[in-house]
Enzyme design. Sequence first.
Site, mmCIF file in Angstrom:
data_model
loop_
_atom_site.group_PDB
_atom_site.id
_atom_site.type_symbol
_atom_site.label_atom_id
_atom_site.label_comp_id
_atom_site.label_asym_id
_atom_site.label_seq_id
_atom_site.Cartn_x
_atom_site.Cartn_y
_atom_site.Cartn_z
ATOM 1 N N GLU A 75 12.168 11.607 13.797
ATOM 2 C CA GLU A 75 13.136 10.801 13.062
ATOM 3 C C GLU A 75 12.846 10.695 11.562
ATOM 4 O OE1 GLU A 75 14.684 7.539 15.302
ATOM 5 O OE2 GLU A 75 15.551 6.584 13.535
ATOM 6 N N LYS A 83 21.586 15.276 22.688
ATOM 7 C CA LYS A 83 20.357 14.597 22.285
ATOM 8 C C LYS A 83 19.252 15.626 22.045
ATOM 9 C CE LYS A 83 17.213 10.899 22.604
ATOM 10 N NZ LYS A 83 16.895 9.549 23.057
ATOM 11 N N LYS A 138 10.471 9.185 22.803
ATOM 12 C CA LYS A 138 10.162 7.857 22.262
ATOM 13 C C LYS A 138 9.728 6.962 23.414
ATOM 14 C CE LYS A 138 13.072 7.309 18.166
ATOM 15 N NZ LYS A 138 14.127 6.468 17.580
ATOM 16 N N ARG A 142 -6.238 9.178 26.059
ATOM 17 C CA ARG A 142 -5.624 9.822 24.886
ATOM 18 C C ARG A 142 -4.473 10.745 25.246
ATOM 19 N NH1 ARG A 142 -11.007 9.926 23.381
ATOM 20 N NH2 ARG A 142 -11.450 8.291 21.869
ATOM 21 N N ARG A 159 17.829 12.639 13.266
ATOM 22 C CA ARG A 159 17.728 11.880 14.515
ATOM 23 C C ARG A 159 18.359 10.496 14.365
ATOM 24 N NH1 ARG A 159 12.848 11.845 19.030
ATOM 25 N NH2 ARG A 159 13.861 10.335 20.399
ATOM 26 N N HIS A 219 24.236 1.267 16.429
ATOM 27 C CA HIS A 219 23.052 0.484 16.773
ATOM 28 C C HIS A 219 22.705 -0.597 15.752
ATOM 29 C CE1 HIS A 219 22.584 3.313 19.998
ATOM 30 N NE2 HIS A 219 21.492 2.734 20.423
ATOM 31 N N HIS A 221 22.414 -3.919 17.538
ATOM 32 C CA HIS A 221 21.166 -4.685 17.609
ATOM 33 C C HIS A 221 21.349 -6.100 17.094
ATOM 34 C CE1 HIS A 221 18.504 -0.843 17.848
ATOM 35 N NE2 HIS A 221 18.800 -1.303 19.044
ATOM 36 N N GLU A 251 26.408 4.627 25.698
ATOM 37 C CA GLU A 251 25.643 5.657 24.986
ATOM 38 C C GLU A 251 26.323 7.027 25.128
ATOM 39 O OE1 GLU A 251 23.088 4.929 23.068
ATOM 40 O OE2 GLU A 251 22.034 3.182 23.901
ATOM 41 N N HIS A 305 22.495 -3.792 26.248
ATOM 42 C CA HIS A 305 22.292 -2.897 25.106
ATOM 43 C C HIS A 305 23.470 -1.927 24.921
ATOM 44 C CE1 HIS A 305 20.336 -0.249 22.247
ATOM 45 N NE2 HIS A 305 20.623 0.762 23.033
ATOM 46 N N ASN A 321 21.611 6.704 16.203
ATOM 47 C CA ASN A 321 21.740 5.248 16.070
ATOM 48 C C ASN A 321 23.155 4.804 15.727
ATOM 49 O OD1 ASN A 321 19.001 4.868 16.569
ATOM 50 N ND2 ASN A 321 18.497 5.312 14.436
HETATM 51 N N1 LIG Z 1 13.123 5.733 24.445
HETATM 52 C C1 LIG Z 1 14.351 5.847 24.000
HETATM 53 O O1 LIG Z 1 14.700 6.792 23.309
HETATM 54 C C2 LIG Z 1 15.346 4.801 24.384
HETATM 55 C C3 LIG Z 1 16.708 5.020 24.145
HETATM 56 C C4 LIG Z 1 17.615 4.066 24.567
HETATM 57 C C5 LIG Z 1 17.168 2.924 25.212
HETATM 58 N N2 LIG Z 1 15.842 2.724 25.423
HETATM 59 C C6 LIG Z 1 15.350 1.531 26.126
HETATM 60 O O2 LIG Z 1 15.863 1.565 27.449
HETATM 61 C C7 LIG Z 1 15.912 0.236 27.954
HETATM 62 C C8 LIG Z 1 17.242 0.021 28.640
HETATM 63 O O3 LIG Z 1 17.363 0.948 29.697
HETATM 64 P P1 LIG Z 1 18.232 0.616 30.985
HETATM 65 O O4 LIG Z 1 19.573 0.179 30.578
HETATM 66 O O5 LIG Z 1 18.086 1.754 31.921
HETATM 67 O O6 LIG Z 1 17.495 -0.696 31.525
HETATM 68 P P2 LIG Z 1 16.721 -1.022 32.873
HETATM 69 O O7 LIG Z 1 15.610 -0.107 33.094
HETATM 70 O O8 LIG Z 1 16.419 -2.474 32.818
HETATM 71 O O9 LIG Z 1 17.838 -0.759 33.982
HETATM 72 C C9 LIG Z 1 19.031 -1.530 33.968
HETATM 73 C C10 LIG Z 1 19.240 -2.214 35.326
HETATM 74 O O10 LIG Z 1 19.587 -1.237 36.284
HETATM 75 C C11 LIG Z 1 18.734 -1.350 37.427
HETATM 76 N N3 LIG Z 1 18.649 -0.015 37.989
HETATM 77 C C12 LIG Z 1 18.088 1.099 37.434
HETATM 78 N N4 LIG Z 1 18.348 2.178 38.196
HETATM 79 C C13 LIG Z 1 19.085 1.740 39.251
HETATM 80 C C14 LIG Z 1 19.702 2.388 40.353
HETATM 81 N N5 LIG Z 1 19.654 3.712 40.519
HETATM 82 N N6 LIG Z 1 20.396 1.615 41.226
HETATM 83 C C15 LIG Z 1 20.497 0.267 41.051
HETATM 84 N N7 LIG Z 1 19.969 -0.385 40.020
HETATM 85 C C16 LIG Z 1 19.263 0.355 39.129
HETATM 86 C C17 LIG Z 1 17.478 -1.959 36.929
HETATM 87 O O11 LIG Z 1 16.757 -2.624 37.944
HETATM 88 C C18 LIG Z 1 18.010 -2.920 35.873
HETATM 89 O O12 LIG Z 1 18.421 -4.121 36.484
HETATM 90 C C19 LIG Z 1 15.721 -0.686 26.756
HETATM 91 O O13 LIG Z 1 14.423 -1.240 26.820
HETATM 92 C C20 LIG Z 1 15.852 0.244 25.561
HETATM 93 O O14 LIG Z 1 15.072 -0.178 24.458
HETATM 94 C C21 LIG Z 1 14.936 3.645 25.024
HETATM 95 ZN ZN LIG Z 2 20.774 2.798 22.436
#
Ligand SMILES: NC(=O)c1ccc[n+]([C@@H]2O[C@H](COP(=O)([O-])OP(=O)(O)OC[C@H]3O[C@@H](n4cnc5c(N)ncnc54)[C@H](O)[C@@H]3O)[C@@H](O)[C@H]2O)c1
Ligand SMILES: [Zn+2]
Length: 369
Positions: A237, A227, A143, A121, A241, A248, A252, A185, A266, A245
């Site tokens: 949200e 943020k 999130k 939990r 918040r 987005h 999306h 972003e 993304h 987006n």
């Molecule tokens: N929770 C939230 O508020 C929120 C906000 C925005 C995005 N997201 C989520 O985040 C995800 C995307 O995140 P992302 O772009 O970091 O994706 P990811 O975690 O897949 O990383 C992107 C790529 O970079 C590589 N990588 C990461 N750190 C590295 C480093 N230091 N050196 C070399 N390679 C590295 C990873 O292996 C991957 O290939 C999505 O699933 C999205 O939905 C969440």
């Molecule tokens: Zn985003």
Amino acid sequence: MTTVHVPLDDRAYDVRIGPGLLSRAGAEIAHLLKRPRVWIVTEQTVAELHLASLQDGLSVEGISSEALILPPGEGTKSWPFLMQTVEWLLDERVERNDMVIAFGGGVIGDLVGFAAAILRRGVRFVQVPTSLLAQVDSSVGGKTGINAPQGKNLIGAFHQPSLVLADIEVLGTLTQRDFLAGYGEVVKYGGLGDGVFFEWLEVNGPALAAGDMALREEAVRRSVQMKADIVVRDETEQGDRALLNLGHTFGHALEAATGYSDRLLHGEGVAIGCALAFETSARLGLISQESPSRFRAHLAAMGMKKDLSDIPGDLPDTAGLITLMGQDKKVEQGKLRFILARAIGDAFVADDVDMGVVRSVLADALAGR
Ligand SMILES: NC(=O)c1ccc[n+]([C@@H]2O[C@H](COP(=O)([O-])OP(=O)(O)OC[C@H]3O[C@@H](n4cnc5c(N)ncnc54)[C@H](O)[C@@H]3O)[C@@H](O)[C@H]2O)c1
Ligand SMILES: [Zn+2]
């Protein structure tokens, strides 16, 4: 080194930003631990490059660590890997008062944050984001979640981390494309709430992308601060918040249209989506005609995708894109919600947007391909 504090009452935490944080991880985390032991969940790419530095940084302070290494990629944000993570933490006898570390990009941050939210939990966790996107966006705000076969991010929980350690140095191993996707972003923050920051990015963006560490730290700090301010106003949200987006709803739809594949990351979709949101705002007479072209000019100067014409392969037609927009999770009672702007740096939530205008923006963008 800078700190952004996120003042959420009993869920308040610090975001530490700067170079060398992996090697200082033990010193940063020690005061949060009930026993000198942590559990790290990471992925292959990040593990090969940086896990040893993190574990060394912990062990110099006498903190021992175990690591679970998952495959990289969006597919890891799913039921099978959530199950694997939770069962590993249970096998390791992680207790309510223990600390889990999410070490990776947004995929790992979202997955591990959610695992921490549901394990016994709720156990505490530290975000150690390694991608630019994770440092400026996903690691802050609480999130967490995974994707469902029915859509992205449909299963999740709000669960704030106890600490975020954003080591600017680890960004040095990102591919240029992943770095620039994260920058999508960053530029979004300028677009939604801070015209002065956008101007700062116009001046400093190229040097920052080329590797200037002080500029990277400053861009991450300002993004995280924005943020944090928004999350503190609206943690779950209900209102403001949604400004985060910006870009987005369009983005999306483009991600869905390209099958969440390598064709469009993304952050790339978000950057193009912001440009389309400014274009829509201009056609509605809300913002000057020059604003969308100025925004796109900055993306072009950064070497980023700026328009539908920069997306390789076929795209659906206007009606097809509008349908995909309707599947966005921000749809409420069947109504599309857009984030539009009165200026670059002044966005607002718009519920009653003339869809004829949106159609014309998309049709022209598709015709430009
Ligand atoms: N929770 C939230 O508020 C929120 C906000 C925005 C995005 N997201 C989520 O985040 C995800 C995307 O995140 P992302 O772009 O970091 O994706 P990811 O975690 O897949 O990383 C992107 C790529 O970079 C590589 N990588 C990461 N750190 C590295 C480093 N230091 N050196 C070399 N390679 C590295 C990873 O292996 C991957 O290939 C999505 O699933 C999205 O939905 C969440
Ligand atoms: Zn985003």
